[in-house]
Design an enzyme around this catalytic site. Sequence first.
Site, PDB file in Angstrom:
ATOM      1  N   ALA A   1       0.591   8.961   1.857  1.00 35.68           N
ATOM      2  CA  ALA A   1       1.253  10.215   1.526  1.00 35.68           C
ATOM      3  C   ALA A   1       2.680  10.217   2.069  1.00 35.68           C
ATOM      4  O   ALA A   1       3.584  10.785   1.488  1.00 35.68           O
ATOM      5  CB  ALA A   1       0.471  11.373   2.119  1.00 35.68           C
ATOM      6  N   GLU A   2       2.869   9.549   3.172  1.00 34.52           N
ATOM      7  CA  GLU A   2       4.133   9.639   3.876  1.00 34.52           C
ATOM      8  C   GLU A   2       5.051   8.456   3.612  1.00 34.52           C
ATOM      9  O   GLU A   2       6.262   8.617   3.565  1.00 34.52           O
ATOM     10  CB  GLU A   2       3.818   9.741   5.375  1.00 34.52           C
ATOM     11  CG  GLU A   2       5.024   9.562   6.242  1.00 34.52           C
ATOM     12  CD  GLU A   2       5.207  10.678   7.220  1.00 34.52           C
ATOM     13  OE1 GLU A   2       4.516  11.704   7.094  1.00 34.52           O
ATOM     14  OE2 GLU A   2       6.050  10.521   8.096  1.00 34.52           O
ATOM     15  N   ALA A   3       4.463   7.291   3.425  1.00 36.00           N
ATOM     16  CA  ALA A   3       5.308   6.110   3.343  1.00 36.00           C
ATOM     17  C   ALA A   3       4.751   5.079   2.378  1.00 36.00           C
ATOM     18  O   ALA A   3       3.578   5.114   2.006  1.00 36.00           O
ATOM     19  CB  ALA A   3       5.460   5.485   4.720  1.00 36.00           C
ATOM     20  N   LEU A   4       5.645   4.164   1.984  1.00 32.49           N
ATOM     21  CA  LEU A   4       5.266   3.045   1.130  1.00 32.49           C
ATOM     22  C   LEU A   4       5.408   1.775   1.948  1.00 32.49           C
ATOM     23  O   LEU A   4       6.358   1.641   2.708  1.00 32.49           O
ATOM     24  CB  LEU A   4       6.233   2.980  -0.049  1.00 32.49           C
ATOM     25  CG  LEU A   4       5.610   2.924  -1.425  1.00 32.49           C
ATOM     26  CD1 LEU A   4       5.078   4.299  -1.768  1.00 32.49           C
ATOM     27  CD2 LEU A   4       6.638   2.511  -2.461  1.00 32.49           C
ATOM     28  N   VAL A   5       4.474   0.845   1.785  1.00 32.66           N
ATOM     29  CA  VAL A   5       4.579  -0.403   2.527  1.00 32.66           C
ATOM     30  C   VAL A   5       4.811  -1.547   1.545  1.00 32.66           C
ATOM     31  O   VAL A   5       4.085  -1.685   0.564  1.00 32.66           O
ATOM     32  CB  VAL A   5       3.314  -0.652   3.369  1.00 32.66           C
ATOM     33  CG1 VAL A   5       3.403  -1.995   4.069  1.00 32.66           C
ATOM     34  CG2 VAL A   5       3.132   0.452   4.384  1.00 32.66           C
TER      35      VAL A   5
ATOM     36  N   SER B   1       0.841  -1.190   0.000  1.00 28.59           N
ATOM     37  CA  SER B   1       0.000   0.000   0.000  1.00 28.59           C
ATOM     38  C   SER B   1       0.876   1.239   0.000  1.00 28.59           C
ATOM     39  O   SER B   1       2.054   1.189   0.328  1.00 28.59           O
ATOM     40  CB  SER B   1      -0.927   0.007   1.212  1.00 28.59           C
ATOM     41  OG  SER B   1      -0.278   0.561   2.321  1.00 28.59           O
ATOM     42  N   GLN B   2       0.274   2.333  -0.419  1.00 30.22           N
ATOM     43  CA  GLN B   2       1.018   3.579  -0.462  1.00 30.22           C
ATOM     44  C   GLN B   2       0.207   4.676   0.191  1.00 30.22           C
ATOM     45  O   GLN B   2      -0.986   4.816  -0.065  1.00 30.22           O
ATOM     46  CB  GLN B   2       1.298   3.954  -1.919  1.00 30.22           C
ATOM     47  CG  GLN B   2       2.058   5.252  -2.026  1.00 30.22           C
ATOM     48  CD  GLN B   2       2.529   5.548  -3.435  1.00 30.22           C
ATOM     49  OE1 GLN B   2       2.049   4.968  -4.387  1.00 30.22           O
ATOM     50  NE2 GLN B   2       3.467   6.471  -3.544  1.00 30.22           N
TER      51      GLN B   2
ATOM     52  N   ASP C   1      -4.844   7.439  14.019  1.00 29.20           N
ATOM     53  CA  ASP C   1      -5.427   7.179  12.701  1.00 29.20           C
ATOM     54  C   ASP C   1      -6.237   5.887  12.758  1.00 29.20           C
ATOM     55  O   ASP C   1      -6.011   4.973  11.980  1.00 29.20           O
ATOM     56  CB  ASP C   1      -4.306   7.087  11.656  1.00 29.20           C
ATOM     57  CG  ASP C   1      -4.851   7.041  10.229  1.00 29.20           C
ATOM     58  OD1 ASP C   1      -6.026   7.413  10.032  1.00 29.20           O
ATOM     59  OD2 ASP C   1      -4.108   6.629   9.329  1.00 29.20           O
TER      60      ASP C   1
ATOM     61  N   LYS D   1       8.346  -0.876   5.832  1.00 26.56           N
ATOM     62  CA  LYS D   1       7.741   0.443   5.650  1.00 26.56           C
ATOM     63  C   LYS D   1       8.852   1.420   5.320  1.00 26.56           C
ATOM     64  O   LYS D   1       9.842   1.487   6.035  1.00 26.56           O
ATOM     65  CB  LYS D   1       7.017   0.850   6.940  1.00 26.56           C
ATOM     66  CG  LYS D   1       6.264   2.154   6.819  1.00 26.56           C
ATOM     67  CD  LYS D   1       5.271   2.330   7.936  1.00 26.56           C
ATOM     68  CE  LYS D   1       4.548   3.658   7.781  1.00 26.56           C
ATOM     69  NZ  LYS D   1       3.477   3.824   8.745  1.00 26.56           N
TER      70      LYS D   1
END
Lengths: 262, 185
Positions: free
Chosen positions: A25-29, A22-23, A165, A52
């Site tokens: 705004a802050e990070a890519l997993v 998943s992507q 969140d 992450k």
Amino acid sequence: MTDHIIQQVQVHLPNIPLEVVSQGAEALVFQTSVHPYYSKPCLPHQDKFIIKFRPRKPYRHPKIDAAITKNRTIGEVKFMAKLTKLGIKAPSVILADFPNGIIWMEYLGKKLPNGDVSSLKNWLWYYEKVLADESLCLGSEVQQACINVGLLIGKLHLNDMIHGDLTSSNILLEDSEPVLIDFGLSSYSGMAEDKAVDLYVLERAMLSTHSKYSDHYVKWLLQGYEQIHGSKEFRSGGKKLVETLRKLDEVRLRGRKRSMLG
Amino acid sequence: MTYQEVKLPQFPETPVFVSLFTGVSEDTLNTIKTELVAANKDYDFCFLNTNHVISLEHLYHSLYKSVLNHKNGTMRAKTLHTEIIFNLSPINNIMDALRRFGVDPECPDVIAIKVTDEPFEEVYKHLRKIVGAEAVEINDRVLEGLINVPKVKKIYKLNDAKLDEQHLQQLLTRLAIGACILRGN
């Protein structure tokens, strides 16, 4: 866009196969099958791991960017380590590279019969859309799962930790045992206000992703939340609960933001 | 096989030699300690006492971190072998790490590690002469029997943690690795 970021992360992780999960705004997993240093780790899933990665942000000044990435990564790892220590279900950290914004963590969650990951969202959707039977959607299994999630969030709040969140996709079900993930916006606070906002965010998220039965789900979530506040393990839980619920009513009237300005 | 060859997926070009010796005599340990302090080239190994090495995963995390720091040129210690000891510790002090994790004459069980290009059989032959014993197999079950749980809890500040006795080694591993990762931050 994503290709460019994958190239960036591959520099720091040579010989590691990566698959984007998943992507944000802050990070890519990413998900990977390789453990960085041991083939038989003491973990329930020995062949799946999560990475992450916080990429560099070209619009920030490089020095500020490096500092922000490092601090946020440290903050997240600290939060996760603390949860493990408290015995609150969350993925445990395998490895972290703070300057490069990389966190390796344990893979959690199962596959649902339709192939989706068993997040609370997918699980409830599976009941709502695939099984599509009201007596099952509002059955005891769903009720118990919601109560368990409430218990978990209550435990988190009773330790003065705020997730920041809470959505149904940030809660995974590992054999109907809920697990929290994604602590990018987490903070520490003992204030009823912050806890109420946390609950309010979840309530809104449930309303928008599971509108049909959201009132039932929220009722059960709060039931679990109340239950843990009454347990003997936590002192003065009852008082805190009253405060938080009073604040929650306030927050419901005015929204998440304290002031209406900006 | 009495020693292990550890290959890290990210660094296949840097194999690591790991072996475990039990029941080493106090005199030998004292000699090793003196020679290490004197920086004798023959004793260029990383010697650990087993009191605080919780599991292979715990040990390998330190190996990985040390090799990575070595490649990046971000080592805090002077040598890679000291860096391995340092990375096991949750405290940001190399002397302290050496005292706790390094060779201890009161602990007869020793883990010897070497990062080298030399053939491992030669390394092992040489090591056997120094230690004066045969290496035994190293695995999680063996390590579990050799750790000193109260001491581990004290070092990693886990006395207030909720620990399930049944999966103690697993939980301690997770918590200790977390503490090592967060060291100094």
